[in-house]
Write an enzyme that holds these catalytic residues in place. Structure first.
Site, short mmCIF file in Angstrom:
data_model
loop_
_atom_site.label_atom_id
_atom_site.label_comp_id
_atom_site.label_asym_id
_atom_site.label_seq_id
_atom_site.Cartn_x
_atom_site.Cartn_y
_atom_site.Cartn_z
N ASP A 281 -1.27 -0.35 6.60
CA ASP A 281 -1.41 0.21 7.95
C ASP A 281 -2.80 0.77 8.20
OD1 ASP A 281 -1.35 2.38 6.28
OD2 ASP A 281 0.08 3.55 7.48
N ASP B 220 0.86 -1.17 0.00
CA ASP B 220 0.00 0.00 0.00
C ASP B 220 0.90 1.23 0.00
OD1 ASP B 220 -2.34 1.56 0.21
OD2 ASP B 220 -2.01 1.76 2.36
N THR C 204 0.53 4.58 0.77
CA THR C 204 0.54 5.45 1.95
C THR C 204 0.97 4.67 3.18
OG1 THR C 204 -1.26 6.72 0.98
CG2 THR C 204 -0.81 7.06 3.32
#
Length: 848
Positions: A604, A337, A339
């Site tokens: 996250d 991912d 970000t």
């Protein structure tokens, strides 16, 4: 319009963003408050300290023991009370009574091995338990009107627990307050769609918040909670359910079945065969049984994993499930991912571009009010809060938190103060109502909108762009001169006809170690796939800055086929994907797995939870949401993406090296079983005493295996562990047994007299040692200086035993004459040559 109650972080002081938690912003602009004299919505203060103390006294505490590792008792039990330890223990006790001390050395070796295993696992346990405390979820409870973070185990019955995006529901309860509270219960019910919760609805432990906020009252704590037992079992550090452990168990099962009839035959042949005393027969019988047991293999596996955990722990990497080390070693695709993985969490506003003649000062006021409307801002909204502080002149009447599925957030305001309504509302000083949306431009605007061309240009530079848009009916006047009721924010039609007002350009901070980490994966033939909810062009630009191959050829996930095979093909052909929804992330993981890939997923955010759960290995950042940390097998507590190569390398070291040493151990098992069978068939005495095979095992297997098991190994783990080990150990064991028994038979015809048996045993031992050393020399490849030194040291140690008189006597090894010793060397040389040929032939005939 009905105002929604807003959940704040506490009554006293300011929250992390400098706002008063009591009102939701510095001026009370959150929903349910009025800075100009309006009433504040009633809000529960939670339990008092006295009420909490009473519940603790009654035992109404969430006391479920969540362990990151096996208990000390389990570790001791698992290392001591094993099937093979029981067999060896019985044989050891027998030898203590019927044979000299040196023939019972194998028992002391087992005690030492067991002690080493216990000590290493206890070290790993301490490491894991310490890291688990660091990474433990800290739910926020409201007591005496103040919000406080506490340990999960400190929650008591009737506690009021606050929730925000990404928070895990840790106990069962009933919703008390809700502000667009959306909860994902898929981990419990299998239902993928989030559930909108209202006051009075049930909350189940094990679910997590995907959007909005709220609070719920704990009604079931401890073992009574819905998912308590499941969570306790799932979070426990375990040695089971991995291909490696399953393979070793399979091997040990076959070994046990081979041992039983062979050992019985050997016992009978030695006791009723040639004329020898009872103690001698028992000693040689035990000498034949003990080497059949690959007892050190289980020890080395346990130690290798334990040391791996300790090494990773030093790098702030929490391994929540032991097989994760093995699993990551087998990974050939890593889904990232953007970000929080390729970029750091924080962002900076670099530009504000107004559209359609909007006034910039008014737009800044809107952005400030939007920032204040969310008590738990994400990274993008936090950047707006930092750049455009709220002036506290507007009252928020409704708020829609950001959702990864819809790609935007929003809020409705009653505008008051100087300049209110300068973008088409009421005049200065009068109240006006407006509804605003903030999110992805390509989601909020129709295709072909002129603003999208500018958005694409900015995305190509790797910048993140948010669109501020005003809902179409936000200021529509009613017939009585008042303001018409606006469309509810949670309506799916809220974005229809929205007027583009401004573009907010954000710059993301690249992780300084991301480029090197991506380069490592490329070098190790691990395909990296960037799967992000952001604009595909922007994601591709970021990946391009990091030197990622294929970053320019990006794919908008909205154009991906839904059929699994077609999706898997697209994933194999491309690297960077944008505008991916949480459900699509999950589907993409499944599609990759359908093509035979072993997939690791990093993330996250709450939008990564479903994909993390379904991936072969889930890796969460320590700063990620509670939900991601709960479902991930590996948590990077220091949030360093650069730690991931260390985890991969550690897994490869463990799996590759265990495969190597397993071949050594099982070669010994094969030749021991075959020697026993040959002895039974021919009716001769077993050639070895326990002391001989203890010496051989120590020099050709035990000591070398310990060093080889802990050595660096970068080879990617391959499947079919049992097949890969047995394809080499079976021919090696057969050749070693044949060479040894040939020497033994020749020596029985050559030597005569009282000391003949000792001389026969000595030359047979020499042949077996030399062939076993050649097996070790093959296993140690490719050679490094220390591996050559290791092999040479083992050969030198055996030579010392042969030439030092007291060692000759201790181990009952003395070469008699010249002819038979050199014959033994010649037979060993032929056997080693056949072994080398067989090793290469097997590699070609039965490739891994």
């Amino acid at each position: 319009m009905t105002e929604r109650a807003k959940i704040n972080t506490g009554d006293d002081g300011a929250d992390d963003h400098g706002r008063s938690p009591a009102s939701g912003s510095s001026s009370g602009s959150g929903p349910g408050s009025d800075s100009l004299g309006g009433a504040v919505a009633p809000r529960s203060t939670g339990l008092t300290a006295t009420e909490v103390a009473k519940r603790v006294e009654r035992g109404e505490v969430n006391d479920v023991p969540v362990r990151s590792s096996r208990s000390t008792a389990d570790i001791v039990r698992g290392n001591v009370f094993t099937r093979f330890n029981a067999i060896i223990g019985v044989l050891w006790l027998i030898m203590l009574f019927v044979a000299p001390f040196q023939d019972s050395l194998f028992g002391y070796v087992i005690i030492a091995n067991t002690g080493i295993g216990i000590v290493q696992e206890l070290r790993a346990k301490r490491t894991l338990d310490g890291l688990a405390v660091i990474g433990e979820a800290k739910p926020t409870v409201r007591r005496d009107g103040a919000a406080t973070e506490i340990s999960t185990s400190e929650i008591v019955l009737d506690d009021l627990i606050e929730l925000g995006p990404g928070d895990k529901v840790v106990v069962d309860g009933i919703v008390a307050e809700a502000d667009n509270l959306e909860v994902d219960e898929s981990l419990l019910t299998g239902e993928a769609d989030p559930v909108l919760k209202q006051p009075g609805d049930r909350m189940m432990s094990g679910s997590f918040v995907v959007a909005g906020g709220g609070a719920f009252t704990a009604t079931k704590v401890g073992r009574e909670a819905y998912a308590a037992q499941l969570a306790e079992e799932a979070s426990r550090f375990t040695l089971v359910r991995s291909e490696l452990s399953a393979g070793i168990s399979t091997i040990l099962k076959y070994v046990t079945w081979m041992m039983i009839p062979t050992a019985i035959g050997l016992i009978i042949s030695q006791l009723v065969g040639e004329n020898n005393n009872l103690k001698g027969a028992i000693a040689r019988t035990v000498g034949g049984i003990v080497p059949m047991i690959p007892e050190g293999l289980v020890l080395l596996t346990s130690v290798a994993f334990a040391i791996g955990v300790i090494r990773l722990g030093r790098k702030q990497c929490l391994v929540q499930e032991l097989p994760a080390i093995e699993g990551l070693a087998r990974v050939d695709v890593v889904c990232l991912d953007k970000t929080g993985t390729l970029t750091e969490g924080g962002m900076d506003v670099t530009r504000l571009q107004t559209l359609n003649g909007a006034d910039e000062s008014y737009v800044r006021r809107v952005l400030g009010a939007l920032g204040a409307s969310d008590p738990r801002p994400n990274a993008s909204l936090q950047a707006l809060i930092d750049a455009y502080p709220d002036r506290g002149e507007w009252r928020c009447t409704d708020a829609l938190p950001f959702s990864s599925a819809r790609k935007y957030s929003g809020a409705a305001f009653e505008e008051r103060g100087n300049g209110a309504g300068t973008s088409g509302g009421a005049g200065a000083g009068a109240a006006a109502h407006s509804t605003w949306l903030l999110g992805a431009p390509d989601v909020l605007l129709p295709a072909g909108d002129p603003a999208l061309a500018e958005v694409d240009r900015l995305n190509e530079q790797g910048l993140r762009v948010l669109l501020l848009a005003r809902a179409a009916d936000g200021t529509a006047a009613g017939s009585d001169g008042g303001t018409a009721e606006p469309t509810p924010l949670d309506s799916p039609d809220i974005a229809a006809g929205a007027r583009a007002t401004a573009l907010v350009v954000l710059e993301q901070r690249l992780r300084p170690d991301a480029a090197d980490t991506l380069a490592y994966f490329a070098d190790q033939n691990v395909a990296a796939k960037v799967i992000s909810g952001d604009n595909a062009v922007s994601v591709g630009a970021v990946a391009g800055k990091l030197g990622m191959a294929g970053a320019a050829n990006t794919i908008d996930a909205r154009t991906l086929p839904t059929e699994r095979e077609a999706m898997a093909t697209a994933l194999d052909e491309h690297t960077v994907f944008g505008r991916v929804t949480p459900q699509q992330k999950r589907d993409m993981v499944a599609a990759l797995q359908s093509h035979g890939h072993t997939v690791a997923m990093t993330g996250d955010g709450v939008n990564d939870v479903l994909a993390l759960k379904d991936a072969d290995i889930g890796v969460s950042m320590g700063s990620g949401s509670e939900a991601t940390r709960a479902v991930a097998q590996i948590v990077l507590l220091d949030n360093s993406f650069a730690t991931l190569p260390s985890v991969v390398a550690e897994g490869r070291r463990v799996i590759g090296n265990i495969t190597r040493v397993a071949t050594l151990f099982l070669t010994k098992t094969v030749y021991s079983v075959l020697l026993a069978i040959l002895v039974v068939v021919t009716g001769v005495q077993y050639p070895f005493l326990p002391r001989h095979l203890t010496l051989l095992s120590t020099l050709t297997i035990g000591v070398p295996a310990f060093f080889l098991a802990l050595a660096p190994n970068k080879e990617r783990a391959k499947p079919n562990f049992v097949r890969r080990v047995m394809r080499y150990s079976i021919p090696a064991g057969v050749i070693a047994a044949a060479a040894t028994f040939t020497t033994y038979l020749l020596a029985r015809h050559y030597y005569t007299g009282p000391g003949a048996l000792d001389a026969e045993t000595s030359v047979a031992t020499l042949t077996l040692f030399l062939v076993s050393m050649w097996v070790l020399a093959i296993i140690a490849r490719p050679y490094t200086w220390w591996r050559l030194l290791l092999v040479a040291a083992m050969g030198g140690a055996f030579l010392v035993v042969l030439v030092v008189p007291w060692l000759q006597q201790f181990f009952a090894l003395k070469l008699v004459g010249v002819t038979m010793p050199w014959t033994a060397v010649a037979i060993a040389a032929v056997g080693s040559a056949i072994l080398e040929w067989a090793w290469r032939w097997v590699g070609r005939r039965f490739p891994a």
